[in-house]
Design a protein around this motif. Structure first.
Motif, PDB file in Angstrom:
ATOM      1  N   PRO A  23       0.803  -1.230   0.000  1.00  0.00           N
ATOM      2  CA  PRO A  23       0.000   0.000   0.000  1.00  0.00           C
ATOM      3  C   PRO A  23       0.836   1.281   0.000  1.00  0.00           C
ATOM      4  O   PRO A  23       0.447   2.288  -0.596  1.00  0.00           O
ATOM      5  CB  PRO A  23      -0.823  -0.112   1.286  1.00  0.00           C
ATOM      6  N   GLU A  24       1.996   1.235   0.660  1.00  0.00           N
ATOM      7  CA  GLU A  24       2.846   2.426   0.739  1.00  0.00           C
ATOM      8  C   GLU A  24       3.324   2.889  -0.643  1.00  0.00           C
ATOM      9  O   GLU A  24       3.674   4.052  -0.829  1.00  0.00           O
ATOM     10  CB  GLU A  24       4.085   2.156   1.619  1.00  0.00           C
ATOM     11  N   LEU A  25       3.347   1.962  -1.588  1.00  0.00           N
ATOM     12  CA  LEU A  25       3.849   2.278  -2.935  1.00  0.00           C
ATOM     13  C   LEU A  25       2.726   2.352  -3.972  1.00  0.00           C
ATOM     14  O   LEU A  25       2.961   2.163  -5.168  1.00  0.00           O
ATOM     15  CB  LEU A  25       4.888   1.239  -3.366  1.00  0.00           C
ATOM     16  N   LYS A  26       1.513   2.649  -3.523  1.00  0.00           N
ATOM     17  CA  LYS A  26       0.395   2.744  -4.457  1.00  0.00           C
ATOM     18  C   LYS A  26       0.688   3.742  -5.586  1.00  0.00           C
ATOM     19  O   LYS A  26       0.264   3.564  -6.720  1.00  0.00           O
ATOM     20  CB  LYS A  26      -0.870   3.159  -3.717  1.00  0.00           C
ATOM     21  N   ARG A  27       1.452   4.772  -5.280  1.00  0.00           N
ATOM     22  CA  ARG A  27       1.798   5.808  -6.257  1.00  0.00           C
ATOM     23  C   ARG A  27       2.484   5.232  -7.501  1.00  0.00           C
ATOM     24  O   ARG A  27       2.336   5.748  -8.600  1.00  0.00           O
ATOM     25  CB  ARG A  27       2.698   6.839  -5.560  1.00  0.00           C
ATOM     26  N   ILE A  28       3.236   4.144  -7.334  1.00  0.00           N
ATOM     27  CA  ILE A  28       3.988   3.603  -8.477  1.00  0.00           C
ATOM     28  C   ILE A  28       3.226   2.499  -9.211  1.00  0.00           C
ATOM     29  O   ILE A  28       3.703   1.993 -10.230  1.00  0.00           O
ATOM     30  CB  ILE A  28       5.370   3.071  -8.045  1.00  0.00           C
ATOM     31  N   LYS A  29       2.060   2.122  -8.708  1.00  0.00           N
ATOM     32  CA  LYS A  29       1.319   0.997  -9.297  1.00  0.00           C
ATOM     33  C   LYS A  29       1.038   1.171 -10.794  1.00  0.00           C
ATOM     34  O   LYS A  29       1.209   0.214 -11.560  1.00  0.00           O
ATOM     35  CB  LYS A  29       0.012   0.790  -8.528  1.00  0.00           C
ATOM     36  N   PRO A  30       0.607   2.365 -11.266  1.00  0.00           N
ATOM     37  CA  PRO A  30       0.340   2.495 -12.708  1.00  0.00           C
ATOM     38  C   PRO A  30       1.560   2.210 -13.584  1.00  0.00           C
ATOM     39  O   PRO A  30       1.436   1.627 -14.663  1.00  0.00           O
ATOM     40  CB  PRO A  30      -0.115   3.950 -12.857  1.00  0.00           C
ATOM     41  N   PHE A  31       2.748   2.591 -13.108  1.00  0.00           N
ATOM     42  CA  PHE A  31       3.959   2.389 -13.900  1.00  0.00           C
ATOM     43  C   PHE A  31       4.312   0.901 -13.988  1.00  0.00           C
ATOM     44  O   PHE A  31       4.713   0.400 -15.045  1.00  0.00           O
ATOM     45  CB  PHE A  31       5.118   3.188 -13.319  1.00  0.00           C
ATOM     46  N   ILE A  32       4.148   0.202 -12.859  1.00  0.00           N
ATOM     47  CA  ILE A  32       4.422  -1.239 -12.846  1.00  0.00           C
ATOM     48  C   ILE A  32       3.390  -1.976 -13.683  1.00  0.00           C
ATOM     49  O   ILE A  32       3.716  -2.889 -14.445  1.00  0.00           O
ATOM     50  CB  ILE A  32       4.408  -1.778 -11.401  1.00  0.00           C
ATOM     51  N   GLN A  33       2.137  -1.565 -13.557  1.00  0.00           N
ATOM     52  CA  GLN A  33       1.082  -2.201 -14.336  1.00  0.00           C
ATOM     53  C   GLN A  33       1.334  -2.049 -15.832  1.00  0.00           C
ATOM     54  O   GLN A  33       1.215  -3.007 -16.602  1.00  0.00           O
ATOM     55  CB  GLN A  33      -0.276  -1.609 -13.969  1.00  0.00           C
ATOM     56  N   ARG A  34       1.689  -0.837 -16.261  1.00  0.00           N
ATOM     57  CA  ARG A  34       1.979  -0.627 -17.684  1.00  0.00           C
ATOM     58  C   ARG A  34       3.175  -1.482 -18.112  1.00  0.00           C
ATOM     59  O   ARG A  34       3.171  -2.082 -19.178  1.00  0.00           O
ATOM     60  CB  ARG A  34       2.294   0.850 -17.947  1.00  0.00           C
ATOM     61  N   ALA A  35       4.218  -1.548 -17.285  1.00  0.00           N
ATOM     62  CA  ALA A  35       5.405  -2.330 -17.637  1.00  0.00           C
ATOM     63  C   ALA A  35       5.049  -3.800 -17.803  1.00  0.00           C
ATOM     64  O   ALA A  35       5.489  -4.458 -18.765  1.00  0.00           O
ATOM     65  CB  ALA A  35       6.478  -2.159 -16.567  1.00  0.00           C
ATOM     66  N   GLU A  36       4.251  -4.328 -16.874  1.00  0.00           N
ATOM     67  CA  GLU A  36       3.901  -5.749 -16.943  1.00  0.00           C
ATOM     68  C   GLU A  36       3.010  -6.048 -18.145  1.00  0.00           C
ATOM     69  O   GLU A  36       3.106  -7.129 -18.737  1.00  0.00           O
ATOM     70  CB  GLU A  36       3.227  -6.165 -15.632  1.00  0.00           C
ATOM     71  N   GLU A  37       2.150  -5.105 -18.500  1.00  0.00           N
ATOM     72  CA  GLU A  37       1.342  -5.277 -19.706  1.00  0.00           C
ATOM     73  C   GLU A  37       2.218  -5.263 -20.956  1.00  0.00           C
ATOM     74  O   GLU A  37       2.020  -6.063 -21.880  1.00  0.00           O
ATOM     75  CB  GLU A  37       0.284  -4.169 -19.767  1.00  0.00           C
ATOM     76  N   LEU A  38       3.200  -4.374 -20.981  1.00  0.00           N
ATOM     77  CA  LEU A  38       4.095  -4.285 -22.134  1.00  0.00           C
ATOM     78  C   LEU A  38       5.000  -5.510 -22.244  1.00  0.00           C
ATOM     79  O   LEU A  38       5.450  -5.851 -23.342  1.00  0.00           O
ATOM     80  CB  LEU A  38       4.937  -3.011 -22.043  1.00  0.00           C
ATOM     81  N   ASP A  39       5.270  -6.174 -21.104  1.00  0.00           N
ATOM     82  CA  ASP A  39       6.082  -7.389 -21.146  1.00  0.00           C
ATOM     83  C   ASP A  39       5.457  -8.451 -22.040  1.00  0.00           C
ATOM     84  O   ASP A  39       6.156  -9.297 -22.604  1.00  0.00           O
ATOM     85  CB  ASP A  39       6.241  -7.975 -19.733  1.00  0.00           C
TER      86      ASP A  39
END
Length: 236
Positions: free
Chosen positions: A8-24
Motif C-alpha cells: 500500500p505504501e507504494l500505491k503511487r507507483i502501481k500504474p507504472f508497474i502495471q503498464r510495464a507488466e502489460e508491455l512485457d
C-alpha cells in the motif's frame, strides 16, 4: 516474470508497474524499452515513499533486480535514443485515443488509452535535465495533463449516462486548436477561460480504480484510463 506484489505504501507507483507488466506481454523492442523505463521511473518515484517500510524496500529491491537483468539489453541505446523511443510511444498511444475521441466514438477503452498515455508521458520526466528543451518539456506535460483530464471526463459521462463530448470543453471541432495552457505546480490553467484545474495527478477514486482494473493493451491491439475534474484544459 510474475506480477510484482506492490504494498500500500507504494500505491503511487502501481500504474507504472502495471503498464510495464502489460508491455512485457508484447514482444516488440519498442515495448521492451518503454517497460524498462516505466520500472525505472517507478523506482525513482518509490524511493522517497519506502524509508519506513520493509515491504516497500523489498518491493523496490525486486524492481531493481528486474532492471539489472535488462540493463545490458538497454545499453544499446543512448539516453537520447531511449527518450525518443519512449516519447514516440507516448505520442502513439495519445494519438490513438485522441483520434477516436474526436470522431465522437469515445468509450471506456478510449478513456483507458488516455490514462495509459498520461502514464507514458509522465515517465519522460526521468530524461529531463538542464539540457532539455523547455518547449518540448512543456508540451509533454500539457499532453499528460490533458490525457488524464480527458480520461476522467469520458468515464464521468459514461457513468452519468451521457455521450462523451469530443475534444476539449467549449472547443469548436471545426477549428484546429493546440494546447496552450500553462502548467503550474499543483494544477494548470486553460489558455482561454482561465479556469483553474485541480491537481492532474489526483483522480477521483472511482475513475482510478476502474482504470487500474482493466489492462492496457499495447498498440498491436486495443488499449487503457484515468484523471482530474473541474474546469478543463484546452485540447491538443
Amino acid at each position: 516474470m510474475p506480477p510484482l506484489n506492490i504494498p500500500p505504501e507504494l500505491k503511487r507507483i502501481k500504474p507504472f508497474i502495471q503498464r510495464a507488466e502489460e508491455l512485457d506481454r508484447d514482444k516488440s523492442p519498442e515495448s521492451r524499452v518503454v517497460a524498462y523505463y516505466c520500472r525505472q521511473w517507478a523506482v525513482q518515484s518509490g524511493i522517497p515513499l519506502s524509508s519506513s517500510s520493509p515491504a516497500a524496500k523489498a518491493c523496490l529491491g525486486e524492481l531493481l533486480g528486474q532492471l539489472e537483468g535488462e540493463k545490458q539489453a538497454m545499453s544499446v541505446f543512448n539516453r537520447a535514443e531511449s527518450k525518443q523511443i519512449c516519447r514516440g510511444f507516448a505520442d502513439k498511444i495519445f494519438d490513438k485515443a485522441n483520434m477516436v475521441d474526436r470522431a465522437g466514438a469515445a468509450d471506456k477503452s478510449t478513456a483507458r488509452t488516455f490514462y495509459a498515455a498520461a502514464t507514458f508521458f509522465e515517465i519522460l520526466q526521468q530524461f529531463d535535465d538542464e539540457t532539455s528543451d523547455a518547449e518540448v518539456t512543456k508540451e509533454e506535460e500539457e499532453r499528460r495533463v490533458y490525457a488524464k483530464w480527458k480520461a476522467t471526463e469520458i468515464l464521468k459521462a459514461i457513468r452519468e449516462g451521457r455521450k462523451p463530448a469530443p475534444g476539449a470543453y467549449g472547443e469548436d471541432m471545426n477549428e484546429d486548436k493546440t494546447i496552450d495552457m500553462e502548467v503550474e505546480e499543483g494544477g494548470a490553467q486553460g489558455g482561454g477561460g482561465g479556469a483553474e484545474v485541480g491537481d492532474a495527478g489526483s483522480p477521483g477514486a472511482d475513475e482510478e480504480d476502474e482504470a487500474e482494473a482493466t489492462p492496457f493493451v499495447p498498440p498491436s491491439a486495443p488499449a487503457t484510463g484515468f484523471a482530474p475534474s473541474s474546469a478543463p484544459p484546452r485540447a491538443p
